[in-house]
Design a protein around this motif. Structure first.
Motif, mmCIF file in Angstrom:
data_model
loop_
_atom_site.group_PDB
_atom_site.id
_atom_site.type_symbol
_atom_site.label_atom_id
_atom_site.label_comp_id
_atom_site.label_asym_id
_atom_site.label_seq_id
_atom_site.Cartn_x
_atom_site.Cartn_y
_atom_site.Cartn_z
ATOM 1 N N LEU A 76 0.821 -1.209 0.000
ATOM 2 C CA LEU A 76 0.000 0.000 0.000
ATOM 3 C C LEU A 76 0.858 1.262 0.000
ATOM 4 N N VAL A 77 1.919 1.272 0.790
ATOM 5 C CA VAL A 77 2.819 2.430 0.779
ATOM 6 C C VAL A 77 3.443 2.584 -0.598
ATOM 7 N N GLY A 78 3.822 1.474 -1.205
ATOM 8 C CA GLY A 78 4.374 1.524 -2.553
ATOM 9 C C GLY A 78 3.397 2.127 -3.543
ATOM 10 N N THR A 79 2.116 1.827 -3.367
ATOM 11 C CA THR A 79 1.081 2.381 -4.246
ATOM 12 C C THR A 79 0.992 3.890 -4.109
ATOM 13 N N VAL A 80 1.082 4.392 -2.874
ATOM 14 C CA VAL A 80 1.011 5.833 -2.641
ATOM 15 C C VAL A 80 2.242 6.542 -3.209
ATOM 16 N N VAL A 81 3.405 5.917 -3.040
ATOM 17 C CA VAL A 81 4.672 6.556 -3.430
ATOM 18 C C VAL A 81 4.897 6.531 -4.937
ATOM 19 N N ALA A 82 4.415 5.490 -5.614
ATOM 20 C CA ALA A 82 4.747 5.270 -7.031
ATOM 21 C C ALA A 82 4.501 6.472 -7.934
ATOM 22 N N LEU A 219 -2.052 16.472 -3.947
ATOM 23 C CA LEU A 219 -3.392 16.081 -3.512
ATOM 24 C C LEU A 219 -3.906 14.909 -4.326
ATOM 25 N N GLY A 220 -3.691 14.964 -5.637
ATOM 26 C CA GLY A 220 -4.141 13.868 -6.491
ATOM 27 C C GLY A 220 -3.470 12.556 -6.126
ATOM 28 N N GLY A 221 -2.154 12.615 -5.867
ATOM 29 C CA GLY A 221 -1.446 11.403 -5.483
ATOM 30 C C GLY A 221 -1.952 10.816 -4.186
ATOM 31 N N LEU A 222 -2.265 11.688 -3.214
ATOM 32 C CA LEU A 222 -2.797 11.206 -1.938
ATOM 33 C C LEU A 222 -4.192 10.619 -2.117
ATOM 34 N N LEU A 223 -4.986 11.214 -2.999
ATOM 35 C CA LEU A 223 -6.308 10.654 -3.284
ATOM 36 C C LEU A 223 -6.176 9.259 -3.901
ATOM 37 N N LEU A 224 -5.237 9.127 -4.831
ATOM 38 C CA LEU A 224 -5.048 7.844 -5.504
ATOM 39 C C LEU A 224 -4.560 6.778 -4.520
ATOM 40 N N GLY A 225 -3.488 7.076 -3.804
ATOM 41 C CA GLY A 225 -2.949 6.099 -2.861
ATOM 42 C C GLY A 225 -3.872 5.843 -1.699
ATOM 43 N N MET A 252 -14.924 0.826 1.272
ATOM 44 C CA MET A 252 -14.860 0.372 -0.111
ATOM 45 C C MET A 252 -15.335 1.441 -1.089
ATOM 46 N N PHE A 253 -16.516 1.993 -0.855
ATOM 47 C CA PHE A 253 -17.031 3.005 -1.773
ATOM 48 C C PHE A 253 -16.259 4.316 -1.640
ATOM 49 N N GLY A 254 -15.805 4.611 -0.426
ATOM 50 C CA GLY A 254 -14.981 5.807 -0.247
ATOM 51 C C GLY A 254 -13.673 5.693 -1.003
ATOM 52 N N GLY A 255 -13.090 4.497 -0.993
ATOM 53 C CA GLY A 255 -11.857 4.277 -1.723
ATOM 54 C C GLY A 255 -12.037 4.440 -3.225
ATOM 55 N N VAL A 256 -13.108 3.854 -3.752
ATOM 56 C CA VAL A 256 -13.398 3.987 -5.187
ATOM 57 C C VAL A 256 -13.642 5.446 -5.545
ATOM 58 N N ALA A 257 -14.395 6.145 -4.696
ATOM 59 C CA ALA A 257 -14.695 7.553 -4.953
ATOM 60 C C ALA A 257 -13.417 8.394 -4.972
ATOM 61 N N ALA A 258 -12.490 8.084 -4.069
ATOM 62 C CA ALA A 258 -11.235 8.834 -4.018
ATOM 63 C C ALA A 258 -10.414 8.626 -5.287
ATOM 64 N N TYR A 262 -9.423 11.408 -8.037
ATOM 65 C CA TYR A 262 -8.053 11.630 -8.513
ATOM 66 C C TYR A 262 -8.036 11.746 -10.032
ATOM 67 N N ILE A 263 -8.725 10.836 -10.711
ATOM 68 C CA ILE A 263 -8.731 10.840 -12.186
ATOM 69 C C ILE A 263 -9.281 12.166 -12.703
ATOM 70 N N VAL A 264 -10.374 12.629 -12.095
ATOM 71 C CA VAL A 264 -10.991 13.881 -12.532
ATOM 72 C C VAL A 264 -10.036 15.053 -12.327
ATOM 73 N N THR A 265 -9.431 15.101 -11.145
ATOM 74 C CA THR A 265 -8.537 16.232 -10.856
ATOM 75 C C THR A 265 -7.268 16.190 -11.704
ATOM 76 N N ASP A 266 -6.729 14.988 -11.924
ATOM 77 C CA ASP A 266 -5.476 14.893 -12.683
ATOM 78 C C ASP A 266 -5.676 15.236 -14.152
ATOM 79 N N LEU A 267 -6.889 15.020 -14.656
ATOM 80 C CA LEU A 267 -7.177 15.384 -16.038
ATOM 81 C C LEU A 267 -7.362 16.886 -16.202
ATOM 82 N N LYS A 268 -7.685 17.570 -15.100
ATOM 83 C CA LYS A 268 -7.998 18.998 -15.188
ATOM 84 C C LYS A 268 -6.846 19.908 -14.780
#
Length: 496
Positions: A76-82, A219-225, A252-258, A262-268
């Motif tokens: 999980l930490v690796g996912t946040v850092v990547a 912020l986007g990276g923290l949302l993703l990880g 579960m749903f909070g994780g998916v929403a985050a 992230y996708i929305v913010t990173d595209l904008k």
């Protein structure tokens, strides 16, 4: 970075120059670079093997029912850092970032080795997770450091280096665990990480590709990880709290929403973590999907065999086989050799063979192996014979995945593509691993603070692995025909 079919360098980007054909004596230099990149890359596999085999010892030593987090916190930490590591590598160079995350990972390994309670051990394992992006950066470095005609072969060779881990890793694990316990495993990882750091410092040149330094979408990276972590935690607690429990659904749903946010913010945003627009091309998103699913299935289900073999045999309590780690290494010799042969053979064959074929075959072998192992997993002979299927699957997969990514994107997109694929595979691997723990826990017994698993749980987990392998196989059919890696010149896009 451009996502068009034939991108042209922007003023903000300094593309990697096409490497020239090797002169006399250059072959040895390229070989040393490949070796130096192979070691830290395959150290991830070694860490997974050593850590996985140490689970039983750790669980019994600390009397914990939450042994799954020994593996998951690192992932999980690796996912946040990547995403941050990949982004910063574009600014400061891949070698420099690899050195930094290796130093941090080494610090985590040392903390874990010195831990005197389970919480401290998990903290160390989490810090060691900073090392996780090393593979994505190493494969992206190959594109810049090797001549175009050798990029595919070099990537395949680095990937197939997992065979050396498969051959030596189990014996190292067996000797260390049987002689020094789980703490010896942690020190072994620290030593291996230190060697990888030395190789990076002495043999790997800096990569030339740079982009203009801009703001980072923290912020986007923290949302993703954070979203991936919340989803994984919710899946892990689903079996304990109930799948309709408010807490389970919130995670579960909070994780998916985050992740979606992230996708929305990173595209904008003006300066995204990743150029997600490349994923709109079929050749790219299909490669990401297929490779992530197949890779996650093979890596994420590895804990089934480790727990089965190394957990003790206790009537009515535990249906583990109770083997020593050394015995486990011995029965794995044929599979380890086969990974080496298949991996190197596939790496060479990929100069002529469509890279989709070995990936599909890898998924098929994995599915068949799980189905057969569900009925035959009760002694050394059965495990040795059926290990052939997982070995072939592993050899085919690790050699074909990096080549498919090279074939799907342009050189300017390579680092981002490796980061995205690694991120997707990492998230899916973590989820698959967590689901395996949930399946096992449904048929288990807690004794003296430690959770032990029954045969029905192992069988159900193997069935789940087979189903995931079939899904991965089906997704390979979505990948269009791509240009071969050796035909790709620097600056030329590969997939439409």
């Amino acid at each position: 970075m451009s996502s068009s079919t034939t991108p042209s360098p922007s003023p903000a980007t300094t593309p990697a120059p096409a490497a020239k054909a090797p002169r006399a004596g250059m072959g040895a230099r390229f070989a040393l670079i490949a070796l130096a990149l192979m070691w830290p890359t395959q150290l991830l596999s070694l860490a997974g093997l050593l850590g996985g085999n140490a689970q039983a010892s750790v669980a019994i030593h600390f009397r914990t029912t939450e042994i799954g987090w020994f593996i998951l916190v690192n992932a999980l930490v690796g996912t946040v850092v990547a995403p941050f590591a990949v982004k910063l590598s574009d600014f400061y160079g891949k070698r420099n970032v690899m050195i930094v995350i290796t130093v941090i990972g080494l610090a985590g390994d040392i903390i874990a080795a010195l831990a005197n309670n389970y919480a401290t051990l998990l903290i160390g394992r989490g810090i060691a997770g900073f090392y996780a992006p090393i593979a994505a950066l190493a494969y992206a470095s190959v594109r810049e450091l090797f001549p175009p005609k050798h990029v595919g072969a070099a990537s395949g060779i680095i990937g197939s280096g997992i065979a050396f881990v498969a051959i030596g890793g189990p014996f190292l694990t067996g000797w260390v665990i049987d002689s020094f316990g789980w703490r010896g495993v942690m020190w072994s990882l620290a030593i291996a990480t230190a060697i990888g750091l030395l190789l990076l410092l002495t043999l790997v040149p800096e990569t030339p590709h740079r982009v203009e330094r801009t703001k980072v979408n923290w912020l986007g990276g923290l949302l993703l990880g954070g979203g991936a972590a919340a989803l994984t935690y919710g899946i892990g607690k689903g079996g304990e709290w109930g799948w309709t429990d408010a807490g389970t659904l919130a995670f579960m749903f909070g994780g998916v929403a985050a992740v979606l946010l992230y996708i929305v913010t990173d595209l904008k945003v003006a300066h995204p973590l990743f150029d997600l627009t490349m994923a709109s091309r079929r050749g790219v998103w299909s490669v990401f999907l297929a490779t992530a699913l197949v890779g996650a299935t093979i890596f994420g289900t590895g804990i089934i065999g480790q727990l089965l073999v190394l957990y003790p045999k206790i009537p009515t309590v535990s249906d583990g086989l109770g083997m020593t780690a050394t015995h486990y290494a011995v029965i794995g010799i044929p599979a380890s050799i086969l990974i080496l042969v298949v991996g190197f053979g596939t790496g060479v064959a990929l100069r002529k063979v469509d890279a989709r074929l070995p990936l599909a075959l890898g998924a098929a072998f994995a599915a068949v192996g799980f189905v057969l192992q569900r009925s035959w997993h009760y002694n050394s002979t059965q495990l040795m014979l059926l290990g052939v299927f997982s070995a072939i699957a592993m050899g085919l997969m690790v050699s074909s995945i990096p080549v498919l990514i090279i074939e799907a994107v342009s050189p300017e997109e390579q680092a981002t593509a490796n980061g995205l694929q690694s991120l997707a595979q990492g998230v899916l691997t973590t989820i698959v691993t967590q689901i395996v723990y949930v399946i096992l826990a449904k048929d288990s017994t807690v004794a003296q603070g430690t959770r032990f698993y029954h045969d029905a749980g192992y069988k159900n987990a193997m069935l789940f692995g087979a189903a995931m392998a079939v899904v991965g196989l089906l997704t390979v059919a979505l990948i269009p025909r791509l240009k071969r890696a050796e035909d790709v010149e620097a600056g030329e896009a590969v997939a439409a």
